[in-house]
Design an enzyme around this catalytic site. Structure first.
Site, PDB file in Angstrom:
ATOM      1  N   GLU A   1     -54.234 103.708 -43.265  1.00 37.30           N
ATOM      2  CA  GLU A   1     -55.141 102.705 -42.253  1.00 37.30           C
ATOM      3  C   GLU A   1     -56.255 101.876 -42.718  1.00 37.30           C
ATOM      4  OE1 GLU A   1     -54.178 105.730 -41.892  1.00 37.30           O
ATOM      5  OE2 GLU A   1     -53.016 106.056 -39.922  1.00 37.30           O
TER       6      GLU A   1
ATOM      7  N   MET B   1     -72.524  99.354 -62.011  1.00 35.91           N
ATOM      8  CA  MET B   1     -73.857  99.250 -61.143  1.00 35.91           C
ATOM      9  C   MET B   1     -74.609 100.187 -60.928  1.00 35.91           C
ATOM     10  SD  MET B   1     -75.192  96.550 -59.885  1.00 35.91           S
ATOM     11  CE  MET B   1     -74.580  95.311 -59.117  1.00 35.91           C
TER      12      MET B   1
ATOM     13  N   LYS C   1     -51.537 107.394 -24.501  1.00 35.22           N
ATOM     14  CA  LYS C   1     -49.944 107.261 -24.615  1.00 35.22           C
ATOM     15  C   LYS C   1     -49.379 106.996 -23.170  1.00 35.22           C
ATOM     16  CE  LYS C   1     -45.968 109.671 -26.556  1.00 35.22           C
ATOM     17  NZ  LYS C   1     -45.159 108.407 -26.448  1.00 35.22           N
TER      18      LYS C   1
ATOM     19  N   PHE D   1     -53.581 117.878 -30.004  1.00 36.18           N
ATOM     20  CA  PHE D   1     -53.201 117.325 -31.591  1.00 36.18           C
ATOM     21  C   PHE D   1     -53.598 115.939 -31.572  1.00 36.18           C
ATOM     22  CE2 PHE D   1     -49.913 115.975 -34.460  1.00 36.18           C
ATOM     23  CZ  PHE D   1     -50.379 116.500 -35.518  1.00 36.18           C
ATOM     24  N   GLN D   2     -54.205 115.635 -32.773  1.00 34.42           N
ATOM     25  CA  GLN D   2     -54.338 114.375 -33.258  1.00 34.42           C
ATOM     26  C   GLN D   2     -55.252 113.475 -32.116  1.00 34.42           C
ATOM     27  OE1 GLN D   2     -50.901 112.393 -34.723  1.00 34.42           O
ATOM     28  NE2 GLN D   2     -51.507 113.139 -36.971  1.00 34.42           N
TER      29      GLN D   2
END
Lengths: 553, 167
Positions: free
Chosen positions: A51, A464, A163, A113-114
């Site tokens: 993602e 750097m 959902k 969940f999630q």
């Protein structure tokens, strides 16, 4: 017509002019993916490897096109994986709309969940965010999100959709794409006009705000009218053609010598769409002390946030400049011009003229391959600063780099988005550190046959940080020597791309010939010395008196 | 340091207070008091904050507030041009030795006794913050058990409302 929430999401994105959306499916966004399947002839979905790659891609797409980037992700880890990308877009004011799935409303707050509170998590890194409470409000929330994302100072907006709302049905009426709020010019310009008229050494300093306002023509017109040099922040790069005789390049911590020195010598800085970040000013208490600053910005919260301007003009940079140009007479400033020439000569005298595979020579060679349309994307670190200094940009929105957040791992995703947005072969300049962070997006580049030439500045160290350790930490190279055995060419090949390793300019030329004629992604593993420095360097918290121009090794 | 009382009209929506306070936290703005309540309109809630700081801090707070899409109006309420008020409940120990002194002080400050037991007194006092601070200072002479203050609420004097200010 009656549609499901999922269909409404996709239809509204299409309605708002989104032709490409980046994302990754999952359980709580599966309905939206079903709608994407249904409407695949009208909207293209680019599946990334992660993602984070999707947000960076949408970001690169938005930066190069000026359009709103669009992202879809699932709940929980899908949503949290977006966070770095959202913060990157927020810090650089990039317009973006992100849609996340979440668990059904009845399960919200139960740690199911999630499930994650992504609106809570992204509160400080979005312009605004929503958790949708009813399918009836969905389309208008998405439309409002687009208004917010592109109005005023742009930024990312996130919409969290449980959902059951994706599954519920309601009436949907397509509407015209929303317009950003009307931009206005700043008012009360007379004092600023007098200040510019009286200035002996004016300096025009522009940043990302000038690019989002599309103010290139006006900036150049101002420069000509008042005979002032132009410099920019990192975010302003590509705003003015590199070969413009009055353009001195980037100023700041690793800016062009002439640009930084001219800014420090100026008695009037006309600051356009910049926010005086510490990387641009160094020690703000010692920054441009003898200067009147005229600060033009669409966001009044930037006035006096770090630097106190003499005059703050709240308004659109382009429209404000148009008004200023009506009020400002032409004036020549030969003495200032002569001084600038001297700064340029000093810069020239300190130019890196070493032969061989120096970063400077590598990028000079790359300049021969890029044209005005080529987007050049970077990761973060030394290579980013070298690219900012050396690569010549002739067209606005062709330099893509994470400025405010400084996100290592930004480059590859952003390059994919930049290529898809512009349709032009894209160059990614990266380092072995940053490239290693998100190199799995090679898979995305291969699947979608993205013509991107990837130049990995490979020095085996986190350059750097190493540079700081060399200069300020007694060469304690704590965890910056990578000691990896990664074969980037083999990695590229494993992902189905092509690539070569080069350690001299002749081979680099051949590699670039190959890369710039390749249909898909092409990686050049470019070996450079680990003790190259980015110069000049304004030490962190330092002032122009502390500028490091040369380092004796 | 100048003191500011600022009224903020926000969309009457779930989570808006969190957005406002989250911004204060992130920007390191220190707020002395914050109240939030319903208003004359269903569409808006009203937040009143007080803070101390220089003019630049004040400008920053107002500008950053206006950047929140849920914020509709922000108005600084000048102390001469507005009425401010705070409410406090204060619980003190009730014993024979100090009972009379507490009652005298309460009368002087127009604090109303709202609960009285054999060993405690709760008084209610409303007024500007300075008056409440003074009453607390007085009560410190005795035994304060608990204090609960609402924070400042404020309205501009006259018929003008916050909705009438220009953006």
């Amino acid at each position: 017509m009656k549609l499901t929430g999922a269909d409404i999401i996709v239809r509204t994105l299409i309605e708002q002019g989104i032709d490409t959306v980046f994302g990754y499916p999952g359980g709580q966004i599966i309905d939206v993916y079903d709608s994407l399947y249904k409407y695949q002839n009208e909207i293209r979905h680019i599946l990334t490897a992660h993602e984070q790659g999707a947000v960076h891609a949408a970001d690169g797409y938005a930066r190069t096109t000026g359009k709103v980037g669009a992202v879809i992700a699932t709940s929980g880890p899908g949503a949290t994986n977006l966070v770095t990308g959202i913060a990157t877009a927020y810090l650089d004011s990039i317009p973006m709309v992100l849609v996340c799935g979440n668990v059904p409303c009845a399960q919200l707050g139960t740690d199911s969940f999630q499930e994650i509170d992504i609106t809570g998590i992204t509160l400080p890194i979005t312009k605004h965010n929503y958790i949708v409470g009813s399918v009836e409000s969905l389309a208008d929330i998405i439309r409002e999100a687009f208004v917010i994302a592109k109005s005023g100072r742009p930024g990312p907006v996130l919409i969290d959709v449980p959902k059951d709302i994706q599954m519920a049905e309601c009436e949907y009426e397509p509407k015209a794409p929303v317009e950003a709020y009307e931009m206005k010019a700043a008012k009360r310009l007379d004092m600023a006009v007098e200040c510019i008229k009286d200035a002996k050494r004016p300096y025009i300093y522009f940043g990302g705000g000038a690019i989002s306002a599309h103010a290139e023509e006006e900036i150049m017109a101002l420069s000509q009218r008042i005979d002032a040099p132009m410099g920019c922040s990192l975010m302003g790069i590509s705003g003015v053609p590199a070969d413009h005789p009055c353009f001195l390049g980037m100023q700041g911590m690793h800016g062009h010598y002439a640009s930084s020195v001219a800014m420090n010598h100026a008695d009037c800085i006309i600051a356009l769409g910049v926010r005086f970040n510490d990387r641009a000013t160094g020690n703000k208490d010692k920054f441009a002390l003898a200067t009147n600053i005229i600060h033009v910005d669409i966001d009044s919260a930037e006035f006096s946030k770090t630097i106190k301007p003499a005059y703050s003009l709240r308004g659109d940079v382009k429209l404000t400049l148009q008004k200023l140009l009506e009020l400002l007479p032409e004036k020549k400033r030969p003495d200032w011009r002569a001084e600038i020439e001297r700064f340029k000569q000093e810069e020239q005298a300190n130019q890196d003229v070493r032969p061989g595979m120096t970063p400077y020579n590598v990028l000079k060679l790359l300049n021969e391959y890029t044209d005005a349309d080529t987007p050049v994307v970077t990761d973060v670190g030394q290579h980013q600063m070298w690219t900012a200094q050396v690569i010549k940009f002739y067209k606005t929105r062709r330099f893509v780099s994470s400025g405010g957040l400084g996100t290592m791992g930004f480059g590859l995703g952003a390059a994919i988005g930049a290529q898809l947005g512009t349709g032009k072969r894209t160059v990614l300049v990266s380092g072995d550190g940053g490239f290693g962070m998100n190199l799995h997006e090679l898979a995305t580049a291969v699947t979608n046959n993205i013509p991107v030439v990837i130049l990995v500045f490979n020095n085996g160290v986190l350059g750097m940080v190493r540079q700081w350790q060399t200069l300020f930490f007694d060469k304690h190279y704590s965890n910056t020597e990578l000691n990896r055995q990664t074969d980037f060419v083999a990695v590229a090949k494993a992902f189905g791309a092509d690539g070569v390793k080069v350690d001299n300019l002749e081979d680099l030329k051949k590699a670039l010939d190959q890369g710039f004629s390749c249909d898909g992604p092409f990686l050049i593993d470019c070996l450079i010395d680990k003790d190259e420095f980015v110069l000049p360097m304004l030490p962190p918290g330092g002032s122009m008196d502390d500028l490091i121009v040369k380092v004796e090794k | 340091m100048p003191k500011y009382t600022t009224a903020i009209l926000v969309r009457n929506q779930f989570g808006v207070l969190n957005r406002v306070t989250s911004m204060f936290r992130r920007r390191q703005f220190n707020i002395n008091s914050l109240t939030v309540s319903e208003t004359e309109s269903d569409s808006f809630s009203r937040i009143t904050i007080t803070y101390e700081g220089d003019n630049e801090l004040h400008h920053q707070i107002v500008s950053q507030l206006y950047k929140l899409p849920d914020v509709s109006k922000v108005k600084e309420l000048d102390s001469d041009e507005s009425v401010t008020c705070e409410l406090m409940l204060i619980k003190v120990k009730n014993d024979a030795a100090t009972r009379e002194d507490i009652r005298t002080a309460a009368d002087a400050y127009k604090a109303e006794t709202v609960d009285y037991t054999h060993d405690s007194i709760i008084m209610r006092i409303a007024g500007d913050s300075r008056r409440i601070d003074a009453f607390i200072a007085l009560m410190r002479e005795y035994s304060i058990l608990e204090i609960c203050r609402t924070g400042v609420v404020a309205l501009e004097r006259g018929s003008k409302t916050i909705l009438e200010i220009m953006d």
